[in-house]
Write a protein that holds these residues in place. Structure first.
Motif, PDB file in Angstrom:
ATOM      1  N   GLU A 160       0.835  -1.220   0.000  1.00  0.00           N
ATOM      2  CA  GLU A 160       0.000   0.000   0.000  1.00  0.00           C
ATOM      3  C   GLU A 160       0.857   1.253   0.000  1.00  0.00           C
ATOM      4  O   GLU A 160       0.563   2.227  -0.703  1.00  0.00           O
ATOM      5  N   LYS A 163       2.114   1.903  -3.494  1.00  0.00           N
ATOM      6  CA  LYS A 163       1.103   1.853  -4.551  1.00  0.00           C
ATOM      7  C   LYS A 163       1.300   2.991  -5.553  1.00  0.00           C
ATOM      8  O   LYS A 163       1.490   4.141  -5.179  1.00  0.00           O
ATOM      9  N   GLU A 189      -1.321  -9.376  -6.056  1.00  0.00           N
ATOM     10  CA  GLU A 189      -0.600  -8.340  -6.795  1.00  0.00           C
ATOM     11  C   GLU A 189       0.915  -8.546  -6.783  1.00  0.00           C
ATOM     12  O   GLU A 189       1.646  -7.876  -7.530  1.00  0.00           O
TER      13      GLU A 189
END
Length: 458
Positions: A160, A163, A189
């Protein structure tokens, strides 16, 4: 482009030399080389000399781009590892000190750019042990002021945080296939997994693991405007395809230089009061000495040790280097209670010639064979019929005794009947060879070591 990968090299520089030869002949500027940890093994004199700096210099000659922190790197302790992570490309998302602070300079991930693409590399250190037992290693890590934590949420936070800043994600995981499989389910991912720790040999889909420094991973990627995909995932047997006498002047020169530096550090003579004989399969002076050192230093009712703790007898001149070669295993003095019946069961096995000639494999063990058992001088053993006496009184099978040994036997390695759960044991930060070094000038210990504890009743 190609991503090359190693894991669990454990100080095997013959293997690393062949990797160096192969990469020198095949790697291009568009390629990466990653390692998934357990490169720095304290059984190795080069690693032991300065806690990993000289060893890291050697792998950097292979063009290392990033390495995960494995448990053998954690064994170097906080102070040494902190120096390394500020000098070399080592990463771990789930390693802290005992106060839950990240060691200074240690990153959980790095972004590397190549071929016009951004690669997010996340490092993972072992938290779960075999059977997915949480935090099992921390009882040892914490003796060096280091600690691992549950990685699952932390991997997500690292993804995150980065990202939008990367095009392709690679996990360097020194956590074993079971943990990696859970992360695969949780975070699809992640594009490529380069694993380690469980010494598996896998090149399947987006997962690559190379055994225990057995192969060189080679993952070929196709980079287009539409994205990056794996074209081929293979294992290169460099031990077979690179000749033993292949010329590599660069590697040999650097290895010779760092070996000389390591020898200068580790081969300085340490005074010793005497020498001791060794036999892996019979009671011997060297292992008697260890048992008596444990008994004198830590107490308990009695002590015992597997002869596989040693490779040779104790001979002069003694040095830190010779102690590492003689006692290569990274095993700690360990204290717990056990019933006499369990000790008698182990004693019986220790007299079985076939049994004691096992290879002795187990966590922390770096020796050649399991070996028989030796005991402290307050133990007397009769072999026919088999009886064990403690301070002149026969051992009570139903009584619990406070014993001192090492964590190899405490885990049930070799002699399963001697194993107890970690929570029932406590440990000393010394390795067994540190204990030996402490008593090298104790003449009384040498005299005691020569006293026989085993006799055959006629």
């Amino acid at each position: 482009m190609v991503i090359y990968h190693t894991n669990d090299v454990h100080g095997n520089y013959d293997f690393l030399r062949k990797v160096h030869v192969f990469l020198k002949e095949n790697r291009t500027e568009e390629d990466f080389y990653f390692d998934s940890g357990d490169y720095c093994d304290l059984k190795n004199i080069i690693v032991q000399a300065d806690k990993g700096d000289l060893a890291m210099q050697l792998i950097m000659t292979c063009g290392l781009d990033m390495m995960a922190v494995g448990n053998n790197e954690i064994d170097l302790t906080n102070e040494a590892l902190t120096k390394l992570v500020n000098k070399y490309p080592l990463i771990s998302v789930n390693l802290t000190d005992n106060d839950d602070r990240c060691p200074e300079g240690l990153a959980g991930s790095r972004i590397l750019e190549k071929n016009g693409k951004r690669f997010l590399i996340i490092g993972l250190s072992p938290y779960y042990a075999y059977g997915m037992v949480a935090g099992k290693y921390n009882i040892f890590y914490e003796m060096g002021n280091l600690h691992t934590v549950n990685p699952f949420d932390l991997v997500g936070k690292e993804l995150e945080k980065s990202k939008g800043q990367y095009d392709y994600c690679i996990l360097l995981s020194h956590s074993g296939i079971a943990v990696d499989d859970i992360i695969k389910e949780k975070y699809p991912e992640i594009d490529l997994y380069l694993g380690g720790h469980c010494h598996s040999v896998i090149n399947d889909g987006n997962y690559n693991q190379c055994g225990r420094g057995d192969y060189l991973g080679k993952i070929t990627l196709d980079i287009t405007d539409d994205g990056i995909k794996i074209v081929k995932n293979e294992l290169v047997d460099v031990k077979a395809c690179v000749a033993d006498d292949a010329e590599d002047e660069e590697f040999d020169t650097i290895l010779g230089d760092i070996s000389a530096k390591a020898d200068a550090i580790t081969m300085k003579e340490i005074p010793a009061a005497g020498e001791l004989l060794f036999d892996a399969f019979k009671e011997c002076e060297t292992v008697n000495f260890i048992c008596d050192c444990l008994y004198k230093h830590f107490g308990g009712d009695f002590t015992f040790m597997h002869n596989g703790i040693a490779e040779y007898g104790l001979k002069k001149p003694v040095s830190r280097g010779s102690l590492i070669k003689t006692f290569p295993s990274k095993l700690n003095p360990t204290f717990y209670k056990i019933k006499g019946a369990k000790v008698l069961e182990a004693l019986k096995l220790s007299l079985d010639d076939d049994y004691i000639r096992q290879d002795g494999q187990g966590a922390g063990f770096r020796g050649s064979v399991l070996g028989t058992l030796c005991f402290s001088h307050n133990v007397q053993i009769e072999t026919s019929p088999l009886k064990m006496y403690l301070n002149g009184e026969e051992l009570d099978p139903e009584k619990e005794y406070q014993i001192v040994t090492d964590d190899y036997l405490q885990r049930g390695s070799g002699y399963k009947c001697l194993g107890v759960p970690d929570e029932e044991a406590s440990y000393d930060p010394w390795f067994i060879r540190d204990l030996v070094e402490h008593y090298l000038m104790d003449e009384e210990m040498y005299k005691q070591a020569k006293i026989r504890r085993t006799r055959e009743k006629k």
